[in-house]
Enzyme design. Structure first.
Site, PDB file in Angstrom:
ATOM      1  CB  SER A   1      -8.263  -0.471   5.836  1.00 55.36           C
ATOM      2  OG  SER A   1      -9.041   0.827   5.841  1.00 55.36           O
TER       3      SER A   1
ATOM      4  CB  SER B   1      -7.991   2.609   2.912  1.00 55.67           C
ATOM      5  OG  SER B   1      -7.018   2.181   4.250  1.00 55.67           O
TER       6      SER B   1
ATOM      7  CE  LYS C   1      -3.852   1.538   2.937  1.00 51.87           C
ATOM      8  NZ  LYS C   1      -4.865   1.152   4.105  1.00 51.87           N
TER       9      LYS C   1
END
Lengths: 56, 468
Positions: free
Chosen positions: B181, B157, B81
């Site tokens: 997330s 996310s 990420k």
């Protein structure tokens, strides 16, 4: 929570919010304060301390 | 299966590379080819590190050719990420604002750990701006598309990380989880995702969202891959002030132990309401396979969720207050006003939420004396369409489409419990996950249960091919 409430609260924390965004912020903050009301009405015992971890 | 195939597991790749049945360079080159073909549609990556990854793979091949040990993940391509620091790369955290920052001077601790284990970083993955969302509908970098159906969200996310693994672009990836997330995109993309115990894996070198709730963890397409990645990262780190000093407790070696002796329950009340029938049926299927029938009620789970929202909004706003004052126009319109509203929450509400957290933790700890692993649906419904309306109806109640995705994940991250999302095997349907939750630092129990479900064919993460 009105747009003028948002304007006043934002002034307290020194956060400028342009007039056209105040309604959206007011709507979100209303949702958060509704969640907070649910939480605040829960009777916590007086000896419960906050949970954040701090290690000096 | 060839280790150059999209479906090769991390351990198949590492085994072949270590035995010189395949080269790390060829594996990484094949991953880069797949990314070149599919990522223009899926939009998992915001930064690709192709040349660097190939050079790293060649270094690993040389170590092995010289008789050395390149690590348990030798040659395994992985993604992170884009809120993890990667030396020489600007850490975006999904924002336009951080694009102006200088490149990171060193890798985040978790990234460095996977690289020490021999894994090869091929790129940085898309996310909701500053991790504030469950959808990865990022206005600056575009939405990440679900590999099972590109008209749908990947979840968030950590959506780019989950989708990259689901599509077979990489075998492993890293995400972060504040309210769900990692678990939400794992469920919506049909892969395994682990949110470890709070403090189990270092967050040093990670852009924090809400520090008192932030965790990092891995995604994979098999339980064993997930365990090996977790084992490579877990343990103390003086660079992260909340990282536990407790020594690492490796899990991969425990997968064969089975579930004998584990008391498994099904979370009731809050966790059985406001969900689509499919999500509840998926949960029941997992419970039946495990012989679990005991309902366990966690008091005030809905209030726990409210408290998590208040803490997240307050801490998130505080972290970005300076930029909210100076560069509000550069925020993603999807996060800007939510951060602003968070900045206006009274301190008394925030502190009450933190006190409630201590209370809830104590109640839940008592319950976990009687049960070892609890099952819940991970999300209340499968992936919504990209750009879907703001609300939807579930069990005849109107709920926020995006925020409601975290209804079953938030109460657990709120008190830092380890939780693993496993993808229910149901070919033809959109993915759904079952969430396994345990007491603090009992990741081993989660892995043993997940391994049993995988062995029995109840959960599985085949590479996603887009349906027509």
């Amino acid at each position: 929570m009105s747009e003028s409430d948002v304007e006043q609260c934002a002034a307290l924390v020194g956060l400028p919010i342009e007039p056209e965004s105040r309604a959206a912020v007011a709507e979100i903050l209303t949702g958060l304060l509704t969640a907070a009301r649910l939480l605040m009405e829960f009777p916590l015992p007086g000896d419960v301390e906050p949970a954040p971890i701090f290690r000096p | 299966m060839s280790v150059l195939d999209e479906g090769a597991s991390a351990l198949e790749i590492a085994g072949a590379v270590a035995a010189r049945r395949g080269s790390a360079r060829a594996v990484v080159a094949a991953a880069l080819d797949r990314i070149a073909k599919r990522d223009p549609t899926l939009n998992c990556f915001t930064t690709l590190l192709g040349d660097r990854a190939l050079a790293e793979a060649e270094r690993i091949d040389r170590v092995i050719a010289g008789g050395g040990d390149a690590g348990p993940l030798a040659g395994v391509p992985f993604a992170v990420k884009n809120l993890f620091d990667v030396a020489g790369v600007t850490t975006l955290a999904g924002s336009r604002i951080y694009r102006d920052n200088p490149p990171a001077g060193r890798d985040a601790t978790a990234v460095a750990a996977l690289r020490r284990a021999g894994a090869v970083l091929v790129g940085c993955a898309n996310m909701d701006e500053f991790a504030f969302g469950f959808t990865t509908e990022n206005t600056h970098y575009g939405p990440t598309r679900n590999p099972h159906d590109p008209t749908r969200i990947a979840g968030g996310s950590s959506g780019g990380s989950a989708a990259a693994v689901a599509a077979g672009l990489v075998a492993l990836s890293l995400g972060s989880d504040t309210n769900g997330s990692i678990r939400v995109p794992a469920a919506l993309c049909g892969v395994f995702g682990l949110k470890p115990t709070y403090g189990r894996v270092s967050r040093a070198g990670v852009v924090l969202f809400a520090g008192s709730l932030d965790h990092v963890g891995p995604f994979a397409r098999s339980v064993r891959d997930l365990a090996v990645a977790f084992d490579a990262m877990q343990g103390p780190d003086p660079l992260d002030p909340v990282c536990a000093e407790r020594p690492a407790e490796p899990c991969a070696a425990t997968l064969e132990r089975g579930i004998a002796g584990l008391r498994i329950g099904i979370a009731g009340d809050h966790f059985g309401e406001l969900a689509d029938p499919d999500a509840l049926q998926a949960l029941e299927r997992a419970a039946r396979a495990l012989g679990a029938s005991r309902r366990v009620v966690f008091p005030e789970a809905n209030r726990a969720r409210s408290a998590a929202m208040l803490i997240t909004s307050s801490e998130g706003a505080q972290a970005h207050l300076d930029n909210l004052r100076r560069r509000a126009a550069d925020f993603d319109p999807r996060t800007r006003d939510r951060f602003r509203a968070g900045a206006l929450i009274p301190a008394s509400h925030y502190l009450h939420a933190q006190r409630f957290r201590a209370w809830f933790k104590a109640r839940v700890r008592e319950i976990f004396r009687e049960v070892d692993v609890v099952l819940t649906p991970t999300t209340p419904f499968p992936a919504p369409k990209i750009g879907a309306p703001a609300t939807t109806r579930v069990a005849d109640v109107e709920v926020p489409m995006r925020g409601h995705l975290g209804v079953f994940t938030q109460p657990w991250s709120f008190i830092g419990l380890p939780a693993l999302s496993a993808p229910i095997a149901d070919p033809g349907a959109l993915p759904l996950g079952v969430q396994l939750v345990a007491a603090p630092f009992m990741e081993e129990s989660l892995f043993r249960v997940a391994a049993r479900l995988e062995q029995d064919g109840v959960v599985a993460a085949p590479v996603a091919s887009a349906r027509p």
